[in-house]
Design a protein around this motif. Structure first.
Motif, short mmCIF file in Angstrom:
data_model
loop_
_atom_site.label_atom_id
_atom_site.label_comp_id
_atom_site.label_asym_id
_atom_site.label_seq_id
_atom_site.Cartn_x
_atom_site.Cartn_y
_atom_site.Cartn_z
N SER A 66 0.86 -1.18 0.00
CA SER A 66 0.00 0.00 0.00
C SER A 66 0.89 1.23 0.00
O SER A 66 2.11 1.13 0.20
N GLY A 67 0.28 2.39 -0.24
CA GLY A 67 1.01 3.64 -0.14
C GLY A 67 1.37 4.29 -1.46
O GLY A 67 1.94 5.39 -1.48
N GLY A 68 1.07 3.63 -2.57
CA GLY A 68 1.37 4.24 -3.85
C GLY A 68 0.47 5.43 -4.13
O GLY A 68 -0.48 5.70 -3.39
N GLY A 69 0.79 6.15 -5.21
CA GLY A 69 -0.04 7.29 -5.58
C GLY A 69 0.65 8.15 -6.60
O GLY A 69 1.65 7.77 -7.21
N LEU A 70 0.09 9.34 -6.79
CA LEU A 70 0.61 10.32 -7.73
C LEU A 70 1.30 11.43 -6.94
O LEU A 70 0.73 11.97 -5.99
N VAL A 71 2.53 11.75 -7.34
CA VAL A 71 3.29 12.78 -6.63
C VAL A 71 4.10 13.57 -7.65
O VAL A 71 4.46 13.03 -8.71
N GLN A 72 4.38 14.81 -7.35
CA GLN A 72 5.21 15.62 -8.23
C GLN A 72 6.68 15.28 -8.02
O GLN A 72 7.09 14.82 -6.94
N ALA A 73 7.48 15.53 -9.04
CA ALA A 73 8.92 15.33 -8.94
C ALA A 73 9.46 16.11 -7.73
O ALA A 73 9.06 17.27 -7.50
N GLY A 74 10.35 15.45 -6.98
CA GLY A 74 10.89 16.04 -5.77
C GLY A 74 10.11 15.69 -4.51
O GLY A 74 10.59 15.94 -3.40
N GLY A 75 8.96 15.11 -4.70
CA GLY A 75 8.12 14.75 -3.56
C GLY A 75 8.51 13.41 -2.95
O GLY A 75 9.49 12.78 -3.37
N SER A 76 7.71 12.98 -1.97
CA SER A 76 8.01 11.75 -1.23
C SER A 76 6.77 10.87 -1.12
O SER A 76 5.63 11.37 -1.14
N LEU A 77 7.01 9.58 -1.01
CA LEU A 77 5.97 8.60 -0.71
C LEU A 77 6.57 7.53 0.19
O LEU A 77 7.79 7.29 0.13
N ARG A 78 5.73 6.91 1.00
CA ARG A 78 6.18 5.77 1.78
C ARG A 78 5.31 4.57 1.44
O ARG A 78 4.09 4.59 1.66
N LEU A 79 5.95 3.54 0.90
CA LEU A 79 5.24 2.30 0.59
C LEU A 79 5.32 1.36 1.78
O LEU A 79 6.33 1.34 2.50
N SER A 80 4.27 0.59 1.97
CA SER A 80 4.22 -0.39 3.05
C SER A 80 4.00 -1.78 2.47
O SER A 80 3.27 -1.93 1.48
N CYS A 81 4.61 -2.77 3.09
CA CYS A 81 4.40 -4.17 2.71
C CYS A 81 4.07 -4.93 3.99
O CYS A 81 4.96 -5.16 4.83
N GLN A 84 0.85 1.17 -7.52
CA GLN A 84 1.30 2.08 -8.57
C GLN A 84 1.89 3.35 -7.97
O GLN A 84 1.28 3.98 -7.09
N VAL A 85 3.06 3.72 -8.47
CA VAL A 85 3.69 5.01 -8.12
C VAL A 85 3.86 5.79 -9.42
O VAL A 85 4.46 5.29 -10.37
N THR A 86 3.31 7.00 -9.44
CA THR A 86 3.43 7.85 -10.61
C THR A 86 4.02 9.18 -10.19
O THR A 86 3.50 9.83 -9.27
N VAL A 87 5.12 9.56 -10.84
CA VAL A 87 5.80 10.81 -10.52
C VAL A 87 5.69 11.73 -11.73
O VAL A 87 6.18 11.41 -12.81
N SER A 88 5.06 12.87 -11.53
CA SER A 88 4.87 13.81 -12.63
C SER A 88 6.00 14.85 -12.64
O SER A 88 6.54 15.20 -11.59
N SER A 89 6.32 15.31 -13.83
CA SER A 89 7.42 16.28 -13.94
C SER A 89 6.91 17.70 -13.83
O SER A 89 5.72 17.96 -13.83
#
Length: 124
Positions: A7-22, A119-124
């Protein structure tokens, strides 16, 4: 039989952060080596990071060193992948995988158990 749930995926802008969990089933975290892999569209699934059951230093692919950190929380039977300074090239489906009592490995076929991916999506 282990079950892994990411869990924890998502859409984030370049330079941002996410934390995935398993989340690992059956309170087995102390006996499993857990790895994160990722697969971008049209590309092979590639190794990202791994943490062993016996506390050996984690392993990271060069492209994420200094930006990603893998850790485990035994009380929650969960392995995390903290991803900082994300780049568009990090866009992919991220999978966690586990192998009981095995060493850390960058090879997919060394891991017996796999999650469904997030899914992790990083936008520019």
């Amino acid at each position: 039989q282990l079950q892994l749930v990411e869990s924890g995926g998502g859409l984030v802008q370049a330079g941002g952060s996410l934390r995935l969990s398993c989340a690992v089933s059956r309170r087995a975290l102390s006996t499993v080596t857990v790895a994160w892999f990722r697969q971008a569209p049209g590309k092979e699934r590639e190794f990202v990071a791994a943490i062993s059951w016996n506390r050996v230093t984690p392993d990271y692919v060069d492209s994420v060193k200094g930006r990603f950190a893998i850790s485990r929380e035994y009380a929650k039977n969960t392995v995390y992948l903290q991803m900082n300074n994300l780049k568009p090239d990090d866009t992919a489906i991220y999978y966690c995988a586990a192998d009981q009592y095995g060493p850390t490995s960058r090879q997919r076929d060394r891991y017996e158990y796999w999650g469904q991916g997030t899914q992790v999506t990083v936008s520019s």
